[in-house]
Design a protein around this motif. Structure first.
Motif, PDB file in Angstrom:
ATOM      1  N   LEU A 185       0.878  -1.128   0.073  1.00  0.00           N
ATOM      2  CA  LEU A 185      -0.085  -0.101   0.121  1.00  0.00           C
ATOM      3  C   LEU A 185       0.850   1.342  -0.055  1.00  0.00           C
ATOM      4  O   LEU A 185       0.563   2.269  -0.578  1.00  0.00           O
ATOM      5  N   ALA A 186       1.848   1.124   0.867  1.00  0.00           N
ATOM      6  CA  ALA A 186       2.915   2.355   0.738  1.00  0.00           C
ATOM      7  C   ALA A 186       3.525   2.701  -0.571  1.00  0.00           C
ATOM      8  O   ALA A 186       3.855   3.832  -0.973  1.00  0.00           O
ATOM      9  N   ILE A 187       3.950   1.576  -1.235  1.00  0.00           N
ATOM     10  CA  ILE A 187       4.489   1.582  -2.455  1.00  0.00           C
ATOM     11  C   ILE A 187       3.653   2.196  -3.360  1.00  0.00           C
ATOM     12  O   ILE A 187       3.865   3.022  -4.134  1.00  0.00           O
ATOM     13  N   ILE A 188       2.262   1.690  -3.572  1.00  0.00           N
ATOM     14  CA  ILE A 188       1.236   2.240  -4.438  1.00  0.00           C
ATOM     15  C   ILE A 188       0.886   3.825  -4.240  1.00  0.00           C
ATOM     16  O   ILE A 188       1.141   4.557  -5.203  1.00  0.00           O
ATOM     17  N   ALA A 189       0.909   4.035  -2.834  1.00  0.00           N
ATOM     18  CA  ALA A 189       0.852   5.656  -2.709  1.00  0.00           C
ATOM     19  C   ALA A 189       2.110   6.468  -3.299  1.00  0.00           C
ATOM     20  O   ALA A 189       1.799   7.391  -3.371  1.00  0.00           O
ATOM     21  N   ARG A 190       3.289   5.727  -3.160  1.00  0.00           N
ATOM     22  CA  ARG A 190       4.410   6.465  -3.581  1.00  0.00           C
ATOM     23  C   ARG A 190       4.554   6.510  -5.097  1.00  0.00           C
ATOM     24  O   ARG A 190       4.456   7.522  -5.687  1.00  0.00           O
ATOM     25  N   ILE A 191       4.197   5.509  -5.856  1.00  0.00           N
ATOM     26  CA  ILE A 191       4.272   5.521  -7.507  1.00  0.00           C
ATOM     27  C   ILE A 191       3.133   5.934  -7.986  1.00  0.00           C
ATOM     28  O   ILE A 191       3.100   6.192  -9.179  1.00  0.00           O
ATOM     29  N   GLY A 192       1.714   5.955  -7.282  1.00  0.00           N
ATOM     30  CA  GLY A 192       0.668   6.309  -7.658  1.00  0.00           C
ATOM     31  C   GLY A 192      -0.227   5.191  -8.832  1.00  0.00           C
ATOM     32  O   GLY A 192       0.493   4.050  -9.052  1.00  0.00           O
ATOM     33  N   THR A 193      -1.360   5.251  -8.987  1.00  0.00           N
ATOM     34  CA  THR A 193      -2.243   4.107  -9.728  1.00  0.00           C
ATOM     35  C   THR A 193      -1.867   4.136 -11.069  1.00  0.00           C
ATOM     36  O   THR A 193      -2.151   3.073 -11.636  1.00  0.00           O
TER      37      THR A 193
END
Ligand code: SF4
Lengths: 475, 196
Positions: A185-193
């Motif tokens: 979840l943190a990785i996705i928040a960082r790189i975006g959907t």
């Protein structure tokens, strides 16, 4: 120049390559479920084609299947028709099927690895975006549409334009209360959907190498939520140990040959990725989503962000809409958000380890009186294992509902749905508007956070339980 | 597949980013076993709002959808493409599409056109000022034309050719039958099989 893991697996599956044309790739394993296959079988029938390799094809029922009263006829006639259509198609074309009631039935992405069919260095496809899960084994695994399902059924190949490669390196060690779900979840928040769009992401680094296969599957599963076509993790001893001895794992000399090959599937030291992201594991904390896409997340200790704080105009608008839909106000501490429903399950977090960690938090505690908690194992095998370990008793004595295996409330195609306005903490992978039921509101969380949330009735982590306990004691 | 060469039509401006496939066609519609009849499910939840763009009289009959970035994220459901086509859309314009959605759309002859955010904004402004504005999506020339707008777009040559000719992928692949058989006969014997 050296090659990345993804490039090695790709190269080993090229059937034809010509200038100006996509590569034709051979597919080692084709998984099917009832939702995205009927129109593909129809196409085969119309064109008078057969399934080329029934021995590389496997079907299971998962999306529409009920999680209660599974011995009774399925109440919804449309769901019933879809399952009956799959049964007929599999019978007509000679495809192996694990239907409702079968001991190998379950969510397609739980079943493949469990049977030992998902192996390092293979290409795996399914008419389902979370096929990326299988990349945890060092397989190149990706979701396809129904036209491509038909294409693979007919030819066992797919014409594909090459992907770009991205490395997500996670250095150091994850803190004790941080799980694979928090990390992704943190990785996705960082790189975006959309940040992974066009890429195959390889997760690497010390923190990834230490993860179990279950945790690696959780990570790769959600690669698609960052827009990536696939996620991969290089196979290692953890991978080999998981595969060995499973029903479809190679044996004897074949095993040795397989392992020798699998050991070559590591990114070369001089290989170059098209993009690299580095994450420091020790900076992470339990993570939850506050919005309506998986990139709209924050540490549980944070507050709902103010849309005005987003520099990007479209992110600002999206945040405004999300808060409105979610019924949240900027600045509200996430720990104070009350929930009505807790869902533990799905191809992200419906494996035995996930159930164990949720059960560990719940053991000796009670689900809050205002909360309904559903525990849905990812497969029948997972359910049987959980029963053997007594986990089902932990859940039911805490006041949770122990259900039959399937996708269930992850997407609410069966009767397990949220009511309009209802709020859920869910271990699944998508918090889209209405995903878990019309008007339902979803916060994506880890199994530990789900269990703690069930006890306290608001978004919480296990450490909050200890605090609550002590406070109660003092009182 | 239906061939796509060039199309001129009116526009529905969808001022939203991250339009996921669950919004385009909700899960309960996926129980159907056909490729048609999905138009009623297109943006079902949003269509309950009378203000939603597809409910406005001015945009009835639009055949080109212009949306914000990351259109089609989420699930692999090809039903999303069928729903757009069943409803009457011939092309979708966005600054960025999700990979699987884009692949699915091109396989069905729904043209997905990537244009920069600024151009998308200009198209929104144009049609919101005058909903009768027509836009041309020309695949021959790889260009989108509207009054005061001429924006070229990229599409790889192979996909373009397949679309222009309306080619069936499976027949094309089966021309390589020998190569597939040769690959199969040299595959490692330790690879998994689902049947005994
Ligand atoms: S559990 Fe959810 S995400 Fe996974 S396959 Fe089922 S519906 Fe899709």
């Amino acid at each position: 120049m050296g090659r990345t893991l993804a490039e090695k697996v790709w190269d080993d599956h090229v059937v034809t390559r010509a200038e100006g044309e996509p590569d034709l790739l051979f597919i080692d394993l084709h998984l099917l479920h009832e939702v995205t296959s009927p129109q593909a079988f129809d196409g085969l029938r119309k064109a008078g084609r057969e399934v080329r390799r029934t021995d590389l094809t496997l079907a299971t029922e998962d999306h529409n299947t009920p999680t209660l009263d599974i011995d009774k006829p399925i109440a919804d006639p449309v769901s019933r028709t879809q399952l009956e259509t799959l049964r007929k198609n599999c019978a007509d074309f000679g495809v192996r099927l694990h239907p409702l009631g079968d001991v190998e039935q379950g969510v397609v992405h739980v079943v493949g690895p469990q049977l030992g069919l998902t192996q390092p260095g293979t290409t795996v496809v399914c008419g389902d975006s979370h096929t990326s899960t299988h990349g945890a084994f060092g397989a190149l695994a990706f979701g396809i549409g129904t036209s491509q399902v038909e294409h693979v059924l007919a030819t066992q190949t797919l014409p594909l334009a090459p992907f770009k490669t991205m490395a997500v390196t996670v250095n150091g060690e994850l803190p004790a209360d941080v799980t694979a779900k928090d990390l992704i979840l943190a990785i996705i928040a960082r790189i975006g959907t959309g940040g992974g769009q066009g890429y195959v992401i390889e997760y690497r680094g010390e923190a990834i190498e230490k993860l179990s296969m279950e945790a690696r599957m959780t990570i790769c599963n959600m690669s698609i939520e960052a827009g990536a076509r696939a996620g991969m993790i290089a196979p290692d001893e953890t991978t080999f140990a998981y595969v060995q001895g499973r029903e479809h794992a190679p044996e004897g000399e074949e095993w040795d040959a397989a392992v020798a090959y699998w050991k070559t599937l590591r990114t070369d030291a001089d290989a170059v990725y098209d993009h690299e992201v580095v994450i420091e594991a020790d900076e992470l904390a339990p993570f939850v989503t506050w919005g309506t896409n998986p990139g709209q997340g924050a540490p549980l200790s944070a507050s709902v962000p103010d849309p005005a704080s987003f520099a990007d105009e479209s992110a600002k608008l999206a945040a405004e809409r999300a808060l409105e839909y979610m019924g949240l106000a900027a600045g509200q501490p996430l720990r104070e958000v009350p929930v009505d429903t807790v869902f533990v399950g799905s191809c992200t977090n419906g494996r035995i380890e996930d159930l164990r960690s949720a059960a560990q938090v719940l053991d000796g505690r009670r689900v809050s009186g205002d909360v309904r908690m559903l525990v849905v194992p990812g497969s029948v095998r997972v359910a049987l294992q959980a029963v053997e370990e007594g986990l089902d008793k932990v859940f039911t004595s805490a006041g949770a509902e122990w259900r039959h295996a399937g996708c269930s409330m992850c997407l609410g195609m069966n009767p397990d749905q949220l009511d309009p306005g209802e709020r859920a903490a869910s271990t699944s992978n998508r918090n889209f508007e209405g995903r878990q039921g019309k008007g339902g509101r979803t916060h994506l969380v880890s199994p530990q956070v789900a269990a703690a949330t069930a006890v306290l009735g608001r978004l919480s982590s296990p450490s909050d339980l200890a605090d609550a306990h002590e406070t109660a004691g003092v009182r | 597949m239906e061939a796509f060469t060039t199309h001129t039509g009116r526009v529905a401006p969808l001022r939203r980013s991250n339009v996921d496939t669950d919004q385009i066609i909700p899960a309960h519609w996926l129980k159907k076993v056909t490729r048609d009849g999905f138009e009623g499910g297109l943006f079902e939840a949003w269509r309950k709002d009378p203000e939603f763009v597809l409910n406005q009289e001015a945009y009835q009959g639009a055949t080109v959808l212009v949306a914000g970035e990351d259109f089609g994220t989420g699930s692999s459901r090809e039903h999303a493409v069928w729903a757009l086509q069943n409803y009457g859309f011939k092309a979708v314009i966005s600054p960025r599409f999700a990979d699987i959605f884009r692949g699915n759309s091109l396989k069905n002859g729904l043209l997905t056109v990537v244009l920069p955010q600024e151009t998308v904004e200009r198209l929104w402004e144009l049609v919101e000022a005058d909903p009768a504005t027509e836009v041309t999506v020309d695949l021959q020339e790889r260009v989108v034309r509207a009054p005061g707008v001429e924006a070229s777009f990229e599409l790889d040559e192979n996909s373009r050719w397949r679309l222009l000719e309306g080619l069936d992928d499976i027949s094309l692949t089966l021309k390589n039958e020998d190569a597939i058989a040769a690959y199969e006969s040299s595959r490692a014997t330790f690879k998994p099989r689902t049947l005994a």
